[in-house]
Scaffold this motif. Sequence first.
Motif, PDB file in Angstrom:
ATOM      1  N   MET A  40       0.841  -1.212   0.114  1.00 18.24           N
ATOM      2  CA  MET A  40       0.056   0.039   0.063  1.00 18.24           C
ATOM      3  C   MET A  40       0.870   1.306   0.131  1.00 18.24           C
ATOM      4  SD  MET A  40      -2.914  -1.209   2.618  1.00 18.24           S
ATOM      5  CE  MET A  40      -3.793   0.372   2.825  1.00 18.24           C
ATOM      6  N   GLU A  41       2.064   1.275   0.886  1.00 23.52           N
ATOM      7  CA  GLU A  41       2.860   2.306   0.992  1.00 23.52           C
ATOM      8  C   GLU A  41       3.581   2.511  -0.659  1.00 23.52           C
ATOM      9  OE1 GLU A  41       7.034   3.752   2.939  1.00 23.52           O
ATOM     10  OE2 GLU A  41       6.537   1.635   2.690  1.00 23.52           O
ATOM     11  N   ALA A  42       3.830   1.356  -1.336  1.00 22.50           N
ATOM     12  CA  ALA A  42       4.457   1.622  -2.798  1.00 22.50           C
ATOM     13  C   ALA A  42       3.416   2.252  -3.602  1.00 22.50           C
ATOM     14  CB  ALA A  42       4.911   0.319  -3.383  1.00 22.50           C
ATOM     15  N   ALA A  43       2.137   1.938  -3.269  1.00 25.09           N
ATOM     16  CA  ALA A  43       1.038   2.321  -4.281  1.00 25.09           C
ATOM     17  C   ALA A  43       0.724   3.856  -3.997  1.00 25.09           C
ATOM     18  CB  ALA A  43      -0.215   1.668  -4.075  1.00 25.09           C
ATOM     19  N   GLY A  44       1.477   4.291  -2.741  1.00 27.18           N
ATOM     20  CA  GLY A  44       1.096   5.923  -2.520  1.00 27.18           C
ATOM     21  C   GLY A  44       0.308   6.248  -1.471  1.00 27.18           C
ATOM     22  N   ASP A  45      -0.128   5.253  -0.559  1.00 28.96           N
ATOM     23  CA  ASP A  45      -0.972   5.562   0.508  1.00 28.96           C
ATOM     24  C   ASP A  45      -0.024   5.665   1.626  1.00 28.96           C
ATOM     25  OD1 ASP A  45      -2.546   5.137   2.870  1.00 28.96           O
ATOM     26  OD2 ASP A  45      -3.806   3.613   1.821  1.00 28.96           O
ATOM     27  N   LYS A  46      -0.331   7.154   2.244  1.00 30.48           N
ATOM     28  CA  LYS A  46       0.603   7.862   3.112  1.00 30.48           C
ATOM     29  C   LYS A  46       0.060   7.320   4.450  1.00 30.48           C
ATOM     30  CE  LYS A  46       0.676  12.338   0.770  1.00 30.48           C
ATOM     31  NZ  LYS A  46       0.321  13.676   0.790  1.00 30.48           N
ATOM     32  N   ARG A  47      -1.006   7.167   4.394  1.00 28.56           N
ATOM     33  CA  ARG A  47      -1.395   6.117   6.016  1.00 28.56           C
ATOM     34  C   ARG A  47      -0.538   4.974   6.170  1.00 28.56           C
ATOM     35  NH1 ARG A  47      -7.662   4.850   5.722  1.00 28.56           N
ATOM     36  NH2 ARG A  47      -6.726   3.918   3.911  1.00 28.56           N
ATOM     37  N   ALA A  48      -0.520   4.264   5.275  1.00 31.52           N
ATOM     38  CA  ALA A  48       0.332   2.996   5.291  1.00 31.52           C
ATOM     39  C   ALA A  48       1.823   3.136   5.858  1.00 31.52           C
ATOM     40  CB  ALA A  48       0.320   2.230   4.049  1.00 31.52           C
ATOM     41  N   ARG A  49       2.469   4.228   5.025  1.00 29.08           N
ATOM     42  CA  ARG A  49       3.667   4.675   5.329  1.00 29.08           C
ATOM     43  C   ARG A  49       3.928   5.217   6.926  1.00 29.08           C
ATOM     44  NH1 ARG A  49       4.032   8.392   2.068  1.00 29.08           N
ATOM     45  NH2 ARG A  49       3.817  10.261   3.385  1.00 29.08           N
TER      46      ARG A  49
END
Length: 424
Positions: A40-49
């Motif tokens: 999800m982080e790789a897909a650009g999800d800031k919450r996941a990061r």
Amino acid sequence: MDPSQWTMILVLALLMLLSGFFSASETAFTSLNRIRMKSMEAAGDKRARKVLRILDNYDKLLTTLLIGNNIVNIAAASIGTLLFMGIITSADVATTVSTAVMTVVTLIFGEITPKTLAKERPEGFAFFARPILSFLMTVLMPLNVLFSWWKKLLIRIFKIKKSGGVTEDELITLVETAHTEGGIDEHESQLIRSAIEFEDMEASDIMVPRVNVVAVAEDEPIDKIADVFAEHGFSRLPVYRETIDTIIGVLHEKDLFNLLRQGKSDIHPLLQNAVCVSENMKISAVLRLIQKARVHMALVVDEFGGTAGIVTLEDILEELVGEIWDEHDEVEVLYKRVDDNTFLVSGSENLEDMFEELGVEPKEEFDSISVGGWVTEQLERIPKAGERFSYENLDITVTKANVKRVLEVRVTVNEPKNEEEDEE
């Protein structure tokens, strides 16, 4: 009830809510799928990061959760005791009732219910709890530092070693779980497992053994060499000098027929260098070597420098994607089911593959790689057709053999022996 007692009840409800929050947060972050979060982080999800940032500081997170949970639970127990002492005149009875009631309430609303709900939706709850936990981790920073020093002291005193990363067996278990739960299909599961186990295989495990190698002599007439190509359908052939132990190069079919069209007969200028590898070289290393050399075939040599066999690029790729058949390949049946418990197995079949197909786990290791070699090893001689022996719950009968090796065996699978019966 007077107003102060109602106030204590409201405070207790708030404390139970906080207890449930801390318990659910612990379960959510423990159950979180880190791989999914990274995706999800790789897909650009800031919450996941941001969630992954907290996971990277898991010790601080756990300390914060434990401190918070213990504070609210102790406070709830104390306030509960005061509440029941105001309702029940006997102090002993009030204490007993308070302990029983608060234990049940804490278990239901502070532990079991929130943890069960968080277990079902760990990602969603982690996203919700992340801002609050980040704030609490900052507020409790001094205590986190103190407990971090305490942890380091314990590790030094008890000489605790860090556990390693994910092992190969654990990774295979993850793949099998994903397959079972429907995350990936059987083909994808097998492909991933082959890639994981790829590094473990050696050249001797997949090579075409010396006895099956088709090669031509350097002084063979060119039309005879063309006949060998036509008969076997290979695109490349090893070329030897005097004996097959002295391979001087590899001849490509296309180059040979170009030579024929030109009316020439000397094949030496067309020979490609033969890449040599040892029997125990990992096939991943063999693959890199033949890629670097820009060839499709490697010569496997034994400890004395003689030819043990050959490995082709196709052989290596087949370990990843399964058998690759072209129009000229003869499909060799290595394993044939006769009935529910009986199988005909080629002597060329890989021994480990046969045991895996039959569900047998050998308690010892064998020098042989093929089924035929294993049968010879067990009988300590080259057997004749009709000879038989037993191993574990298998009855093996030699059905085809020549003076050099075992060609085929019949394997009958019996019910596994009960260990308790063996002890008796």
